[in-house]
Design a protein around this motif. Sequence first.
Motif, PDB file in Angstrom:
ATOM      1  N   SER A   3       0.851  -1.202   0.000  1.00 40.95           N
ATOM      2  CA  SER A   3       0.000   0.000   0.000  1.00 40.95           C
ATOM      3  C   SER A   3       0.873   1.233   0.000  1.00 40.95           C
ATOM      4  N   SER A   4       0.445   2.272  -0.707  1.00 42.52           N
ATOM      5  CA  SER A   4       1.222   3.516  -0.702  1.00 42.52           C
ATOM      6  C   SER A   4       1.341   4.008   0.749  1.00 42.52           C
ATOM      7  N   SER A   5       2.518   4.572   1.076  1.00 44.57           N
ATOM      8  CA  SER A   5       2.878   4.725   2.492  1.00 44.57           C
ATOM      9  C   SER A   5       2.296   5.964   3.177  1.00 44.57           C
ATOM     10  N   ASP A   6       1.789   6.925   2.413  1.00 48.04           N
ATOM     11  CA  ASP A   6       1.146   8.073   3.064  1.00 48.04           C
ATOM     12  C   ASP A   6      -0.333   7.779   3.293  1.00 48.04           C
ATOM     13  N   SER A   7      -0.776   7.997   4.529  1.00 51.75           N
ATOM     14  CA  SER A   7      -2.206   7.906   4.838  1.00 51.75           C
ATOM     15  C   SER A   7      -2.864   9.238   4.441  1.00 51.75           C
ATOM     16  N   TYR A   8      -4.173   9.315   4.630  1.00 49.86           N
ATOM     17  CA  TYR A   8      -4.832  10.609   4.380  1.00 49.86           C
ATOM     18  C   TYR A   8      -4.278  11.659   5.332  1.00 49.86           C
ATOM     19  N   GLU A   9      -3.935  11.219   6.551  1.00 52.52           N
ATOM     20  CA  GLU A   9      -3.408  12.189   7.511  1.00 52.52           C
ATOM     21  C   GLU A   9      -2.017  12.682   7.069  1.00 52.52           C
ATOM     22  N   THR A  10      -1.081  11.755   6.891  1.00 54.97           N
ATOM     23  CA  THR A  10       0.292  12.200   6.590  1.00 54.97           C
ATOM     24  C   THR A  10       0.374  12.846   5.208  1.00 54.97           C
ATOM     25  N   GLY A  11      -0.392  12.308   4.254  1.00 54.51           N
ATOM     26  CA  GLY A  11      -0.308  12.826   2.891  1.00 54.51           C
ATOM     27  C   GLY A  11      -0.882  14.226   2.755  1.00 54.51           C
ATOM     28  N   TRP A  24     -12.981   3.458   0.380  1.00 58.51           N
ATOM     29  CA  TRP A  24     -12.120   4.661   0.427  1.00 58.51           C
ATOM     30  C   TRP A  24     -12.610   5.656   1.490  1.00 58.51           C
ATOM     31  N   ASN A  25     -13.950   5.758   1.621  1.00 63.07           N
ATOM     32  CA  ASN A  25     -14.469   6.645   2.672  1.00 63.07           C
ATOM     33  C   ASN A  25     -13.988   6.183   4.038  1.00 63.07           C
ATOM     34  N   GLY A  26     -13.924   4.869   4.207  1.00 64.98           N
ATOM     35  CA  GLY A  26     -13.453   4.312   5.488  1.00 64.98           C
ATOM     36  C   GLY A  26     -12.031   4.752   5.812  1.00 64.98           C
ATOM     37  N   ARG A  27     -11.219   4.902   4.784  1.00 64.15           N
ATOM     38  CA  ARG A  27      -9.824   5.316   5.041  1.00 64.15           C
ATOM     39  C   ARG A  27      -9.690   6.833   5.173  1.00 64.15           C
ATOM     40  N   ALA A  28     -10.531   7.558   4.437  1.00 64.31           N
ATOM     41  CA  ALA A  28     -10.342   9.019   4.374  1.00 64.31           C
ATOM     42  C   ALA A  28     -11.120   9.777   5.452  1.00 64.31           C
ATOM     43  N   ASN A  29     -12.363   9.360   5.701  1.00 61.02           N
ATOM     44  CA  ASN A  29     -13.234  10.124   6.613  1.00 61.02           C
ATOM     45  C   ASN A  29     -12.600  10.305   7.983  1.00 61.02           C
ATOM     46  N   GLY A  30     -12.527  11.534   8.407  1.00 61.19           N
ATOM     47  CA  GLY A  30     -12.015  11.816   9.746  1.00 61.19           C
ATOM     48  C   GLY A  30     -10.497  11.783   9.844  1.00 61.19           C
ATOM     49  N   HIS A  62      11.430  16.476   5.341  1.00 62.80           N
ATOM     50  CA  HIS A  62      10.096  16.511   4.731  1.00 62.80           C
ATOM     51  C   HIS A  62       9.052  15.831   5.645  1.00 62.80           C
ATOM     52  N   HIS A  63       7.801  15.994   5.301  1.00 64.68           N
ATOM     53  CA  HIS A  63       6.709  15.510   6.161  1.00 64.68           C
ATOM     54  C   HIS A  63       5.988  14.304   5.573  1.00 64.68           C
ATOM     55  N   MET A  64       6.404  13.883   4.398  1.00 64.86           N
ATOM     56  CA  MET A  64       5.786  12.699   3.783  1.00 64.86           C
ATOM     57  C   MET A  64       6.280  11.451   4.512  1.00 64.86           C
ATOM     58  N   ASN A  65       5.428  10.431   4.560  1.00 68.01           N
ATOM     59  CA  ASN A  65       5.792   9.206   5.271  1.00 68.01           C
ATOM     60  C   ASN A  65       6.591   8.279   4.343  1.00 68.01           C
ATOM     61  N   VAL A  66       7.789   8.728   4.031  1.00 65.97           N
ATOM     62  CA  VAL A  66       8.662   7.955   3.147  1.00 65.97           C
ATOM     63  C   VAL A  66      10.102   8.332   3.479  1.00 65.97           C
ATOM     64  N   ASP A  67      11.000   7.337   3.410  1.00 61.47           N
ATOM     65  CA  ASP A  67      12.336   7.539   3.978  1.00 61.47           C
ATOM     66  C   ASP A  67      13.406   7.919   2.959  1.00 61.47           C
ATOM     67  N   TYR A  68      12.991   8.422   1.811  1.00 66.09           N
ATOM     68  CA  TYR A  68      13.954   8.995   0.857  1.00 66.09           C
ATOM     69  C   TYR A  68      13.230  10.095   0.088  1.00 66.09           C
ATOM     70  N   SER A  69      14.013  10.900  -0.616  1.00 71.23           N
ATOM     71  CA  SER A  69      13.410  11.909  -1.478  1.00 71.23           C
ATOM     72  C   SER A  69      14.005  11.757  -2.868  1.00 71.23           C
ATOM     73  N   TYR A 104      -9.691  17.857  10.147  1.00 69.06           N
ATOM     74  CA  TYR A 104     -10.033  19.202   9.658  1.00 69.06           C
ATOM     75  C   TYR A 104     -10.330  19.162   8.151  1.00 69.06           C
ATOM     76  N   GLY A 105      -9.620  18.291   7.444  1.00 65.83           N
ATOM     77  CA  GLY A 105      -9.815  18.180   5.997  1.00 65.83           C
ATOM     78  C   GLY A 105     -11.208  17.683   5.661  1.00 65.83           C
ATOM     79  N   GLN A 106     -11.816  18.295   4.653  1.00 61.27           N
ATOM     80  CA  GLN A 106     -13.203  17.932   4.287  1.00 61.27           C
ATOM     81  C   GLN A 106     -13.270  17.382   2.868  1.00 61.27           C
ATOM     82  N   PHE A 107     -14.246  16.532   2.647  1.00 58.26           N
ATOM     83  CA  PHE A 107     -14.522  16.046   1.294  1.00 58.26           C
ATOM     84  C   PHE A 107     -15.117  17.182   0.468  1.00 58.26           C
ATOM     85  N   VAL A 108     -14.595  17.377  -0.730  1.00 52.56           N
ATOM     86  CA  VAL A 108     -15.121  18.423  -1.613  1.00 52.56           C
ATOM     87  C   VAL A 108     -16.007  17.749  -2.661  1.00 52.56           C
TER      88      VAL A 108
END
Length: 459
Positions: free
Chosen positions: A69-77, A108-114, A406-413, A446-450
């Motif tokens: 799975s891609s390593s950034d969650s909705y929170e970190t990303g 996807w709502n389950g992962r993103a909501n909240g 950086h703030h992304m959840n990944v250990d290289y740039s 704080y982030g909302q669905f648009v």
Amino acid sequence: MTTLIKNGRIVTATDDYVADILIEGKQIKAIGKDMAVQADEVIDASGMLVMPGGIDPHVHLDMPFMGTSSSDSYETGTRAALHGGTTTVIDFILQKQGNSLRSALDEWNGRANGNAVGDYSFHMAVTDFNENTKPEVKQMIDEGITSFKTFMAYKGALMIDDRQMIGLMEEVKNQGGLITVHATNGDMIDYLIQKHREEGKLSPLYHYLSQPEVTEAEASERFVDMANYTGCPGYIVHLTCEGALNAVRNATRRNQKIFVETCIQYLVLDASLYEKDFDGAKWVMSPPLREKKDQATLWAGINQGLVQVVATDHCPFKWEQKKMGEKDFSKIPNGHPAIEHRMELLFSEGVSKGKITLNKYVEVASTNAAKIFGMFPKKGTIAIGSDADIVIFDPNEKHTVSAKTHHMNVDYSGYEGWELSGKVKKVLLRGKVAIDNNECKVSKGYGQFVKRNKVKQII
Ligand code: URP
Ligand code: ZN
Ligand code: ZN
């Protein structure tokens, strides 16, 4: 709550002037010169650029893909996006073949909501178009998901055939949506991957050599022709090369409207990075990085108005995940982290180096995505009544990109050690200071669905 941003240089896709902005609650209430009003908070933006919050319409957060799975969650990303001045992202829901679009939306709502810190919306990737999914196109549009993604590649996983493509295009057109595409020839790529594996050519370089320019040019032309035939508005994601852009150029000659997105990496990086043995895995993405001549074509395409959006296709994997393909390039999870640095890289490499104007910068980093994807003028501009999504940017500050900071959840740039000109200083999201001098001031949730509107051809 009222906020007054004073004396900033306000830059939109069309304007450039010094003025004050009054924010009341979540929206911009007034814009004027030397406004004599009281506000709960006053921000001095003298010497700063004040621009609409960036919109990245191509990200993959917490996405199951290639056995991981891609390593950034909705929170970190979305938090990393905010740090880099991007206030809204559009993520991709992937339908599972044999399942409904609705069940994918629920997942996807389950992962993103909240969980999101910044604002987000969804595209729906249709990987199995049939009589059951057809009526769901309208249902998704009613939910505010007005763009439908298709893959002409990733054979055996996400790819659909041309028969499904035509059927989906007809339905999307009838319902007033937009069809977007990963346009590369999946059968050719599949053949080349197998051939290289059989020949024992297993390093990341062969990821690149399995997806030559012709695979993208051919699929782009086929997509454009199918969109023309059905009359469905189309958007090509992550376009990388001259051959593919020429397919779009031809379409514009017959007055067909096709929108084009490229990504920051295709403008500033090239395929020589695949010669670094396994280190090249950092840039294993699809399509792969291209040649210097393609970078020149893309910058020109932006200025010609053929390329309307610069996104990221942010799809990060940690080094341990990339190592799944140490012995075989076809097992390296495809994707690259960039959500945090898109705006600063594009400013530094594009505006500071004189390749694009400031107005063009705002257009391709924010406004056009808002217009194409049905969020304008709520998002994508600085105007009375728009959401107060605002970036306060120092055009002169220099800083260095590093995985250590950086703030992304990944250990290289992919940009380690790059020195950039221009830095995000403050970011407001719906009237609230979200980033202040490298510190995030808003929390997850704080982030909302648009919810997005139907496509209007306004660019
Ligand atoms: O390499 C990439 N691009 N990974 C994410 C999936 C996609 O094709 O956009
Ligand atoms: Zn893709
Ligand atoms: Zn993608």
